[in-house]
Design a protein around this motif. Structure first.
Motif, PDB file in Angstrom:
ATOM      1  N   HIS A  38       0.836  -1.201   0.000  1.00  0.00           N
ATOM      2  CA  HIS A  38       0.000   0.000   0.000  1.00  0.00           C
ATOM      3  C   HIS A  38       0.874   1.255   0.000  1.00  0.00           C
ATOM      4  O   HIS A  38       0.603   2.212  -0.747  1.00  0.00           O
ATOM      5  CB  HIS A  38      -0.917   0.004   1.226  1.00  0.00           C
ATOM      6  CG  HIS A  38      -1.779   1.222   1.323  1.00  0.00           C
ATOM      7  ND1 HIS A  38      -2.976   1.340   0.674  1.00  0.00           N
ATOM      8  CD2 HIS A  38      -1.609   2.393   2.000  1.00  0.00           C
ATOM      9  CE1 HIS A  38      -3.515   2.518   0.934  1.00  0.00           C
ATOM     10  NE2 HIS A  38      -2.708   3.175   1.747  1.00  0.00           N
ATOM     11  N   THR A  41       2.415   1.597  -3.617  1.00  0.00           N
ATOM     12  CA  THR A  41       1.485   1.927  -4.697  1.00  0.00           C
ATOM     13  C   THR A  41       0.848   3.302  -4.525  1.00  0.00           C
ATOM     14  O   THR A  41       0.282   3.847  -5.479  1.00  0.00           O
ATOM     15  CB  THR A  41       0.377   0.870  -4.803  1.00  0.00           C
ATOM     16  OG1 THR A  41      -0.314   0.756  -3.550  1.00  0.00           O
ATOM     17  CG2 THR A  41       0.971  -0.483  -5.167  1.00  0.00           C
ATOM     18  N   THR A  42       0.944   3.876  -3.320  1.00  0.00           N
ATOM     19  CA  THR A  42       0.394   5.224  -3.096  1.00  0.00           C
ATOM     20  C   THR A  42       1.503   6.277  -3.094  1.00  0.00           C
ATOM     21  O   THR A  42       1.293   7.395  -2.635  1.00  0.00           O
ATOM     22  CB  THR A  42      -0.382   5.278  -1.764  1.00  0.00           C
ATOM     23  OG1 THR A  42       0.464   4.823  -0.695  1.00  0.00           O
ATOM     24  CG2 THR A  42      -1.627   4.397  -1.835  1.00  0.00           C
ATOM     25  N   THR A 147       2.714   7.576   5.010  1.00  0.00           N
ATOM     26  CA  THR A 147       1.694   6.614   5.414  1.00  0.00           C
ATOM     27  C   THR A 147       1.717   6.385   6.914  1.00  0.00           C
ATOM     28  O   THR A 147       2.785   6.346   7.524  1.00  0.00           O
ATOM     29  CB  THR A 147       1.936   5.255   4.721  1.00  0.00           C
ATOM     30  OG1 THR A 147       2.002   5.442   3.306  1.00  0.00           O
ATOM     31  CG2 THR A 147       0.834   4.254   5.055  1.00  0.00           C
ATOM     32  N   LYS A 292      -3.111   7.941   4.587  1.00  0.00           N
ATOM     33  CA  LYS A 292      -2.134   8.729   3.840  1.00  0.00           C
ATOM     34  C   LYS A 292      -2.249  10.197   4.267  1.00  0.00           C
ATOM     35  O   LYS A 292      -3.339  10.724   4.418  1.00  0.00           O
ATOM     36  CB  LYS A 292      -2.386   8.651   2.338  1.00  0.00           C
ATOM     37  CG  LYS A 292      -2.179   7.280   1.733  1.00  0.00           C
ATOM     38  CD  LYS A 292      -0.742   6.806   1.859  1.00  0.00           C
ATOM     39  CE  LYS A 292       0.210   7.580   0.951  1.00  0.00           C
ATOM     40  NZ  LYS A 292       1.570   6.983   0.921  1.00  0.00           N
TER      41      LYS A 292
END
Length: 295
Positions: A38, A41-42, A147, A292
């Protein structure tokens, strides 16, 4: 609503912290992969990891292999000492820095610049935080686009393949939800409810993954957080590190180690329904929350 802080772990003696460090194993790679995937990919970077409420640093060490620098913070002096004794390296072979710091103090950690943290994690600990203060401090130290990952492994369930599965499950749940309930704190309840009611930042967009809730395997095969063959002797020792068991024993010191010790009674019941088998295959429910910070 502020979470009620549990003083149990931060007041651990050196011996208790050492026992905790050897009893609590690393977390499943499935959990780490979900968090790191996560983050990747962010658009997350991998310069600095901050693990808050890190205890002896088990998750810290595993995750640090993906980062150039890592800081582990825990309010317990003996926990931090145990973490430092075990040590650990980052991807760039730098030593992990383990420090004594409460949730309210993380923005004041020496050398930690505002807006410098790429990934802030907390494992099996957020339910003991004052979450309003935690979110305020996290906002200061996490960089834009960074994150925040929180996860919990909750309750103990047995695998479907276990001998006398339904009876074993009943013993496990009765111990947690009847025997120990009088000794739980609000944080224990947040944990058992898989962070359904964990206080969140205002207007926050986040992703929550739930696996194996109430012992029902999400993939029908195995526990997401990892199933393990556990001897009943090890189960007994592991329970000694549970805060709720620590409180039971503090309240009932005259029963500790006797036939009426809650853990001893529980293990005896397990032995009976297992027909003399001295091990079980068990796992836990897992919840992962991923946030995020706006870029």
């Amino acid at each position: 609503m502020a979470t009620v802080t549990d003083p149990t772990f931060r007041s651990y003696s050196a011996e208790e912290a050492k026992l905790y460090s050897v009893s609590r194993l690393s977390y499943s790679q499935n959990v780490h992969n979900k968090v790191l995937d996560h983050h990747t990919t962010t658009g997350g970077n991998f310069d600095l990891l901050l693990d808050v409420g890190c205890g002896p640093g088990n998750a810290t060490r595993d995750l640090s292999l993906s980062f150039d620098k890592t800081i582990g913070a825990d309010p317990g002096a003996q926990m931090s000492k145990a973490a430092n004794a075990l040590g650990g390296k980052t991807k760039s072979r730098k030593s992990i820095k383990f420090m004594v710091a409460t949730t309210e103090e993380i923005s004041q950690i020496k050398g930690l610049e505002p807006g410098s943290v790429d990934l802030l994690t907390t494992t099996m600990a957020a339910h003991w935080f004052d979450m309003a203060k935690f979110w305020a401090k996290a906002a200061k130290v996490v960089k834009p686009g960074g994150t925040v990952a929180l996860w919990i492994c909750a309750s103990s369930f047995t695998h479907l393949s276990t001998l006398n599965y339904e009876k074993v499950q009943q013993v496990l749940l009765r111990f947690e939800r009847e025997t120990l309930v009088p000794y739980e704190l609000p944080g224990n309840r947040l944990s058992m409810d898989m962070y359904d009611n964990l206080p969140l930042p205002w207007n926050s967009e986040y992703v929550k993954y739930d696996y194996d809730r109430e012992g029902v395997l999400s993939n029908g095969v195995d526990f997401f957080g990892g199933g393990s063959f556990t001897t009943l002797d090890k189960e007994s020792k592991d329970l000694s590190t549970a805060s709720i068991v620590t409180r039971w024993r503090a309240t009932n010191p005259e029963l500790v180690g006797t036939d009426k010790d809650a853990v001893k009674v529980f293990i005896g019941e397990l032995k009976e329904v297992l027909g003399g088998q001295d091990w079980i295959l068990r796992g836990m429910g897992t919840a992962i929350l991923l946030f995020k910070k706006s870029a």
